[in-house]
Write a protein that holds these residues in place. Structure first.
Motif, PDB file in Angstrom:
ATOM      1  N   ALA A  96       0.833  -1.399  -0.052  1.00 46.92           N
ATOM      2  CA  ALA A  96      -0.088  -0.026  -0.065  1.00 46.92           C
ATOM      3  C   ALA A  96       0.932   1.313   0.109  1.00 46.92           C
ATOM      4  CB  ALA A  96      -0.905   0.054   1.224  1.00 46.92           C
ATOM      5  N   ALA A  97       0.579   2.250  -0.912  1.00 50.68           N
ATOM      6  CA  ALA A  97       1.290   3.401  -0.904  1.00 50.68           C
ATOM      7  C   ALA A  97       0.175   4.684  -0.380  1.00 50.68           C
ATOM      8  CB  ALA A  97       1.969   3.646  -2.153  1.00 50.68           C
ATOM      9  N   CYS A  98       0.587   5.670  -0.014  1.00 50.08           N
ATOM     10  CA  CYS A  98      -0.122   6.781   0.565  1.00 50.08           C
ATOM     11  C   CYS A  98       0.249   8.016  -0.284  1.00 50.08           C
ATOM     12  CB  CYS A  98       0.285   7.032   1.906  1.00 50.08           C
ATOM     13  SG  CYS A  98      -0.599   8.485   2.593  1.00 50.08           S
ATOM     14  N   ASP A  99      -0.803   8.619  -0.778  1.00 52.48           N
ATOM     15  CA  ASP A  99      -0.630   9.835  -1.968  1.00 52.48           C
ATOM     16  C   ASP A  99      -0.679  11.108  -0.986  1.00 52.48           C
ATOM     17  OD1 ASP A  99      -3.349  10.700  -1.488  1.00 52.48           O
ATOM     18  OD2 ASP A  99      -3.801   9.540  -3.609  1.00 52.48           O
ATOM     19  N   ARG A 100      -0.484  12.110  -1.960  1.00 56.09           N
ATOM     20  CA  ARG A 100      -0.527  13.433  -1.093  1.00 56.09           C
ATOM     21  C   ARG A 100      -2.030  13.870  -0.448  1.00 56.09           C
ATOM     22  NH1 ARG A 100      -0.358  18.415  -5.393  1.00 56.09           N
ATOM     23  NH2 ARG A 100      -1.536  17.455  -6.776  1.00 56.09           N
ATOM     24  N   TYR A 101      -2.900  13.380  -1.170  1.00 58.75           N
ATOM     25  CA  TYR A 101      -4.162  13.512  -0.374  1.00 58.75           C
ATOM     26  C   TYR A 101      -4.544  12.757   0.901  1.00 58.75           C
ATOM     27  CZ  TYR A 101      -4.510  16.509  -4.631  1.00 58.75           C
ATOM     28  OH  TYR A 101      -4.151  17.288  -5.694  1.00 58.75           O
TER      29      TYR A 101
END
Length: 654
Positions: A641-646
């Motif tokens: 899982a990766a977390c974006d800027r939002y």
């Protein structure tokens, strides 16, 4: 402050916007009176923000529940003599070809409450049997004797010649009844669909009108908008005339929110997966929501433009049970909000999907709803043990079986809106939301070979967020006589008349500025039974040939074209919502561990992360849990899982 409210079967969700800042809230639903949860939540938000709410956008299940439980208004149906049985005959379709025990849908009106009117207008407008004053008096006396709350009027060919329907309405005007005319609700041909749609509108109108009136009294000084099934808002004062458009009110908000978020991130092809406490709603969106005019609710057609949503009884509250043959089933019965799953400690004793997730270590008892609600692991285990009694199963095996079955049910739903309609799910992004969506999304993506899962930061309240970002939308149509030549100038004149009527209705609702008009026309080759809808432009005929060839592999350029209906959509544009940037944490670190059940004999110590503390662009390897305020994300062993800027999570195979 503006507040959007989505009333679900288990929880009522809120998203508020105050000076560019988003606030979220969630309270248990109050099924007996949904407005009580709404009032409680709005009071909490006003206290939290220190501001008064000026506008309320509401996605409601009141109309849906009234239909499903057959608690709509007392209604009568007036139709042309000889057509009293249209709604019972239907299309004679057989959804289960070899089922000898099939049950017909429960009607919303008894045969004794249907009156055949002595009148007849032919398809060319010739009045074969006039509507006399004596007949109007007979109708009036019959209606008074039946003492209904609402009247549905659907006369033959009224979509082209509505005068007789209007005369009947005028004759009943002083009886203080809600009156639905087919020439206004759905002014198009196909008698069965036009009758059922008009009847459902009349059946739901008094219920919705009373509900909105009560809500308006409790929220004085606020402008209230209701979410429609087409993904747009309508002012509360219009709900009586468009009650049937509230049947998919809440689920439509989820699709609208998912589409807008996905497009902001550059994804135009998504499969929406909304798993709540009671049901799961799925929809395929290719460059925008997919619409249908062939939606059916328990066998009753609703022939109006609705977002194409497929719903199954699979949610966190879905109850596990054994059928008489000894097979384990999950749903469609739900524990709902009261008593709820066994782990809610509100009196529920039967195991649900939520109990299985809790026992499997995929939910943490002390971190449910950000710690606002404590789950009881011992009660979930007791419910599982009780169901396994004398069946040779361990609670561990039962919990995993429950999760496997509910995943299979939801996989079938996703296949129905994708593979069964010619779409390859591998070309789409699975956008998962709802309180339970994050717990099952990765496993569903694995089953369907979907390469990416998008889980919005506000996934637990995304339907409410979608309602907040929606705009007022109104759909109008005008049926055409097949004798009309479908040349551009003739159709253009028809659109001018339709636009004049539509603008007059919107002016009465105070909607006059920032309007966008979309014109489309239904076309078919002469001799065909069904139509294709294409945008109206000087090239509409060539556009129809091209679309027909795309859908069916051929075109018939020498065959005359028939136009059956004009369609006008009016949208009032509003400023777009600015998606807030995610602050996140400074370093990736787990806060605790959970004993994750990976097989009936094995538990695996697994790290747990707080969603709000994930660094932007951080990557988490499975197995892991990521816990947000209103949802928990289960990351299997072979996923990352990766977390974006939002703050949204992107899940993909490792």
């Amino acid at each position: 402050m503006r507040v959007a409210v989505d009333t679900g079967g288990t929880f009522t969700d809120f998203v508020a916007e105050a000076e560019g800042r988003l606030l979220t809230h969630k309270v248990p639903s109050t099924p007996g009176d949904p407005s009580q949860a709404i009032l409680s939540g709005i009071k909490d938000l006003e206290s939290q923000a220190g501001k008064k709410v000026k506008e309320v956008f509401h996605g409601t299940t009141v109309g849906t529940n009234a239909f499903l439980t057959r608690r709509g208004a007392k209604v009568v149906l007036l139709t042309t003599r000889g057509f009293e049985d249209v709604i019972f005959i239907g299309r004679q379709n057989r959804p289960e070809l070899y089922n000898f025990m099939v049950e017909k849908p429960r009607p919303v009106v008894a045969k004794s409450r249907i009156l055949g009117v002595n009148e007849r207008v032919l398809a060319d407008g010739t009045v074969e049997t006039p509507l006399t004053q004596e007949e109007l008096e007979r109708i009036r006396n019959w209606v008074r004797k039946k003492n209904p709350e609402a009247v549905a009027i659907c006369l033959l060919h009224a979509y082209l010649f509505p005068e007789h329907e209007r005369q009947i309405r005028e004759a009943l005007s002083d009886l203080e009844l809600h009156i639905s005319l087919s020439s206004e609700v759905r002014p198009e041909f196909r008698e069965f669909e036009r009758t059922t749609t008009t009847l459902l509108n009349a059946y739901l109108a008094p219920v919705m009108e009373r509900y909105v009136a009560r809500l308006s009294r409790e929220l004085p000084g606020r402008r209230i908008f209701i979410m429609q099934s087409n993904g747009g808002l309508m002012p509360a004062e219009a709900v009586a005339e468009r009650a049937v458009m509230t049947l998919l009110s809440g689920p439509a908000g989820g699709v609208a929110g998912a589409v807008k978020l996905a497009q902001a991130l550059g994804f135009n092809r998504i499969l929406t997966f909304d798993m709540g406490g009671t049901s799961t709603d799925v929809s395929l969106c290719d460059q925008g929501p997919t619409y249908t005019r062939e939606y059916e609710l328990e066998g009753h057609p609703v022939a109006l433009p609705l977002i194409d949503i497929h719903t199954i009884g699979a949610g966190g509250g879905s109850i596990a049970w054994f059928d008489p043959g000894g097979a384990l089933r999950v749903g469609p019965q739900s524990a709902g909000a009261d008593p709820g799953p066994a782990c809610y400690a509100r009196g529920g004793t039967r195991p649900t999907v939520t109990d299985a997730n809790l026992f499997a270590g995929r939910l943490l008892p002390h971190r449910f709803l950000a710690g606002r609600m404590l789950l009881k692991l011992d009660l979930a285990e007791r419910a599982l043990v009780e169901l396994t009694r004398n069946r040779g199963l361990t609670p561990e095996a039962l919990a995993l079986a429950i999760l496997e079955i509910v995943n299979t049910n939801m996989e079938k739903a996703l296949r129905k809106v994708s593979l069964e309609r010619g779409y390859d799910p591998r070309e789409f992004v699975l956008t998962a939301f709802g309180g339970a969506g994050g717990l099952h999304a990765a496993e569903l993506a694995k089953r369907l070979n979907i390469p990416r899962v998008l889980i919005p930061k506000l996934s637990g309240v995304l339907s409410a967020l979608g309602i907040l970002t929606s705009e007022p939308r109104f759909d109008f149509s005008k049926g055409l006589s097949l004798k009309i030549s479908p040349d551009y100038e003739t159709l253009k004149k028809g659109f001018s008349e339709l636009r004049a009527r539509a603008e007059s209705e919107l002016r009465a609702l105070g909607i006059t500025k920032d309007l966008i008009f979309e014109e489309k026309v239904d076309l078919r080759y002469r001799g065909q039974s069904f139509e294709i809808t294409v945008p109206f432009s000087p090239t509409f005929e060539e556009d129809f040939h091209r679309e027909h060839e795309r859908l069916y592999g051929y075109r018939l350029p020498d065959t005359p074209i028939e136009a059956t209906a004009l369609r006008l959509t009016i949208i009032q544009k509003r400023p777009p919502l600015e998606w807030p940037l995610f602050q996140g944490g400074q370093e990736l670190r787990s806060i605790e561990t959970t004993e994750l059940l990976v097989s009936p004999q094995k538990r695996l110590r697994t790290p747990v992360y707080l969603w709000d503390e994930l660094p932007v662009e951080a990557e988490v390897s499975g197995p892991a849990l990521i816990i947000g305020d209103y949802t928990t994300v289960y990351l299997p062993e072979d996923f990352r899982a990766a977390c974006d800027r939002y703050g949204n999570l992107h899940l993909y195979p490792a």
